[in-house]
Motif scaffolding. Structure first.
Motif, PDB file in Angstrom:
ATOM      1  N   LEU A  76       0.831  -1.199   0.000  1.00  0.00           N
ATOM      2  CA  LEU A  76       0.000   0.000   0.000  1.00  0.00           C
ATOM      3  C   LEU A  76       0.870   1.255   0.000  1.00  0.00           C
ATOM      4  O   LEU A  76       0.571   2.230  -0.702  1.00  0.00           O
ATOM      5  CB  LEU A  76      -0.926  -0.011   1.219  1.00  0.00           C
ATOM      6  CG  LEU A  76      -1.991   1.084   1.290  1.00  0.00           C
ATOM      7  CD1 LEU A  76      -2.901   1.039   0.068  1.00  0.00           C
ATOM      8  CD2 LEU A  76      -2.813   0.941   2.566  1.00  0.00           C
ATOM      9  N   LEU A  77       1.943   1.238   0.754  1.00  0.00           N
ATOM     10  CA  LEU A  77       2.859   2.376   0.795  1.00  0.00           C
ATOM     11  C   LEU A  77       3.528   2.583  -0.562  1.00  0.00           C
ATOM     12  O   LEU A  77       3.806   3.718  -0.956  1.00  0.00           O
ATOM     13  CB  LEU A  77       3.908   2.169   1.888  1.00  0.00           C
ATOM     14  CG  LEU A  77       3.415   2.292   3.330  1.00  0.00           C
ATOM     15  CD1 LEU A  77       4.512   1.882   4.313  1.00  0.00           C
ATOM     16  CD2 LEU A  77       2.942   3.716   3.622  1.00  0.00           C
ATOM     17  N   ASP A  78       3.782   1.475  -1.280  1.00  0.00           N
ATOM     18  CA  ASP A  78       4.444   1.571  -2.586  1.00  0.00           C
ATOM     19  C   ASP A  78       3.590   2.326  -3.606  1.00  0.00           C
ATOM     20  O   ASP A  78       4.122   3.013  -4.482  1.00  0.00           O
ATOM     21  CB  ASP A  78       4.753   0.173  -3.131  1.00  0.00           C
ATOM     22  CG  ASP A  78       5.890  -0.507  -2.369  1.00  0.00           C
ATOM     23  OD1 ASP A  78       6.630   0.207  -1.661  1.00  0.00           O
ATOM     24  OD2 ASP A  78       6.016  -1.736  -2.475  1.00  0.00           O
ATOM     25  N   ILE A  79       2.258   2.190  -3.511  1.00  0.00           N
ATOM     26  CA  ILE A  79       1.378   2.798  -4.516  1.00  0.00           C
ATOM     27  C   ILE A  79       0.552   3.951  -3.959  1.00  0.00           C
ATOM     28  O   ILE A  79      -0.337   4.471  -4.645  1.00  0.00           O
ATOM     29  CB  ILE A  79       0.430   1.735  -5.117  1.00  0.00           C
ATOM     30  CG1 ILE A  79      -0.451   1.118  -4.016  1.00  0.00           C
ATOM     31  CG2 ILE A  79       1.225   0.655  -5.829  1.00  0.00           C
ATOM     32  CD1 ILE A  79      -1.490   0.138  -4.564  1.00  0.00           C
ATOM     33  N   LYS A  80       0.842   4.346  -2.743  1.00  0.00           N
ATOM     34  CA  LYS A  80       0.035   5.366  -2.061  1.00  0.00           C
ATOM     35  C   LYS A  80      -0.126   6.635  -2.891  1.00  0.00           C
ATOM     36  O   LYS A  80      -1.236   7.182  -3.015  1.00  0.00           O
ATOM     37  CB  LYS A  80       0.678   5.706  -0.713  1.00  0.00           C
ATOM     38  CG  LYS A  80      -0.052   6.787   0.070  1.00  0.00           C
ATOM     39  CD  LYS A  80       0.644   7.050   1.394  1.00  0.00           C
ATOM     40  CE  LYS A  80      -0.065   8.173   2.149  1.00  0.00           C
ATOM     41  NZ  LYS A  80       0.620   8.466   3.449  1.00  0.00           N
ATOM     42  N   PRO A  89      -6.449   9.626   6.630  1.00  0.00           N
ATOM     43  CA  PRO A  89      -5.357   9.081   5.820  1.00  0.00           C
ATOM     44  C   PRO A  89      -5.801   7.887   4.972  1.00  0.00           C
ATOM     45  O   PRO A  89      -6.878   7.328   5.204  1.00  0.00           O
ATOM     46  CB  PRO A  89      -4.337   8.665   6.886  1.00  0.00           C
ATOM     47  CG  PRO A  89      -5.165   8.335   8.080  1.00  0.00           C
ATOM     48  CD  PRO A  89      -6.306   9.312   8.056  1.00  0.00           C
ATOM     49  N   LEU A  90      -4.949   7.507   4.021  1.00  0.00           N
ATOM     50  CA  LEU A  90      -5.250   6.400   3.122  1.00  0.00           C
ATOM     51  C   LEU A  90      -5.474   5.114   3.915  1.00  0.00           C
ATOM     52  O   LEU A  90      -4.711   4.772   4.812  1.00  0.00           O
ATOM     53  CB  LEU A  90      -4.083   6.192   2.148  1.00  0.00           C
ATOM     54  CG  LEU A  90      -4.244   5.025   1.162  1.00  0.00           C
ATOM     55  CD1 LEU A  90      -5.408   5.284   0.221  1.00  0.00           C
ATOM     56  CD2 LEU A  90      -2.953   4.823   0.377  1.00  0.00           C
ATOM     57  N   SER A  91      -6.549   4.402   3.596  1.00  0.00           N
ATOM     58  CA  SER A  91      -6.902   3.193   4.331  1.00  0.00           C
ATOM     59  C   SER A  91      -7.354   2.116   3.358  1.00  0.00           C
ATOM     60  O   SER A  91      -8.154   2.375   2.448  1.00  0.00           O
ATOM     61  CB  SER A  91      -8.024   3.518   5.332  1.00  0.00           C
ATOM     62  OG  SER A  91      -8.406   2.365   6.048  1.00  0.00           O
ATOM     63  N   LEU A  92      -6.834   0.909   3.522  1.00  0.00           N
ATOM     64  CA  LEU A  92      -7.216  -0.242   2.712  1.00  0.00           C
ATOM     65  C   LEU A  92      -8.132  -1.128   3.537  1.00  0.00           C
ATOM     66  O   LEU A  92      -7.784  -1.545   4.639  1.00  0.00           O
ATOM     67  CB  LEU A  92      -5.975  -1.031   2.286  1.00  0.00           C
ATOM     68  CG  LEU A  92      -6.222  -2.354   1.536  1.00  0.00           C
ATOM     69  CD1 LEU A  92      -6.796  -2.082   0.147  1.00  0.00           C
ATOM     70  CD2 LEU A  92      -4.916  -3.149   1.419  1.00  0.00           C
ATOM     71  N   GLY A 113     -10.446  -3.037  -1.000  1.00  0.00           N
ATOM     72  CA  GLY A 113     -11.151  -1.847  -1.449  1.00  0.00           C
ATOM     73  C   GLY A 113     -10.730  -0.592  -0.713  1.00  0.00           C
ATOM     74  O   GLY A 113      -9.971  -0.642   0.271  1.00  0.00           O
ATOM     75  N   PHE A 114     -11.234   0.532  -1.207  1.00  0.00           N
ATOM     76  CA  PHE A 114     -10.991   1.845  -0.605  1.00  0.00           C
ATOM     77  C   PHE A 114     -12.320   2.562  -0.464  1.00  0.00           C
ATOM     78  O   PHE A 114     -13.247   2.337  -1.247  1.00  0.00           O
ATOM     79  CB  PHE A 114     -10.044   2.677  -1.481  1.00  0.00           C
ATOM     80  CG  PHE A 114      -8.712   2.022  -1.742  1.00  0.00           C
ATOM     81  CD1 PHE A 114      -7.683   2.129  -0.824  1.00  0.00           C
ATOM     82  CD2 PHE A 114      -8.500   1.298  -2.903  1.00  0.00           C
ATOM     83  CE1 PHE A 114      -6.461   1.525  -1.066  1.00  0.00           C
ATOM     84  CE2 PHE A 114      -7.283   0.695  -3.158  1.00  0.00           C
ATOM     85  CZ  PHE A 114      -6.257   0.802  -2.233  1.00  0.00           C
TER      86      PHE A 114
END
Length: 224
Positions: A76-80, A89-92, A113-114
């Motif tokens: 997730l950090l790689d494609i954030k 913040p971004l959450s999967l 999903g997001f």
């Protein structure tokens, strides 16, 4: 194993959040496991009939899921920077689902999903990916291109879950079986087994009455 059995782990991964992941386990729709990770502290709950979480089976389950969460966090950090979502913040969000039918047929899958919407689906046995919208395509490219990551997802859902189901369900089945056996035995108690108990109680009451009458008579004679 009578009937269908299902095991479902729902998770939320927020790399910069506290806790950075939340994990909930359900067996046949009943919550039996809760885990949050913001430090080394991990919380558990259990329902009636479940095995003690201190056993090796629980330790293996916890460690495997923790490792999967950490690997997904790194992906997730790689494609954030490439993911556009309304959540901050971004959450999967996602789940690992496993099911065993009474016929013996089993199925396993992953959902990702997001913003509360499913973006990507993996059918574990066939290794087939299904993309539902844009972010899912990017996530698929990241996960499917990593053979070790795909193998981990497939092995965890389609391989390990059989053992997990056995350890989770067998104690519960034992409790239910014991309760059923007691109920069955109670219903089948013959009347011939009850009659001696009634007679014994009647004799005891009769003896007590005679003893009480003797004491009253002695008391009256003493008063005279």
């Amino acid at each position: 194993m009578p009937g269908a059995s299902s095991l479902d782990y729902k998770f939320t991964i927020t790399p910069n959040g506290q806790p950075w992941y939340k994990l909930q386990g359900l067996v046949n729709g009943n919550i039996f496991f809760n885990c949050t990770r913001c430090s080394e502290k991990v919380g558990f709950i259990s329902i009636q009939g479940m095995m003690d979480n201190a056993t090796p089976a629980w330790d293996q389950q916890r460690d495997t899921l923790k490792y999967v969460m950490e690997e997904l966090k790194m992906k997730l950090l790689d494609i954030k920077a490439k993911i556009i979502t309304t959540c901050e913040p971004l959450s999967l969000q996602g789940s690992m689902m496993c099911k065993q039918e009474s016929s013996g047929h089993s199925s396993a899958s992953w959902e990702f999903g997001f913003d509360g919407q499913i973006a990507l689906y993996l059918e574990s046995q066939s290794r087939r990916w299904t993309v539902f919208h844009g972010e899912g395509r990017l996530l698929k490219e990241t996960l499917a291109s990593d053979r070790a990551m795909t193998d981990l997802l497939v092995r965890t859902s389609a391989g390990d879950y059989g053992e997990w189901l056995k350890h989770v369900l067998c104690p519960q089945d034992g409790v239910l079986s014991t309760a059923a056996a007691v109920s069955k035995a109670t219903r089948k108690t013959p009347i011939t087994a009850i009659i001696p108990v009634i007679l014994a109680c009647s004799v005891t009451v009769g003896i007590l009455c005679v003893s009480l009458q003797s004491q009253v008579l002695r008391a009256e004679l003493s008063g005279q």
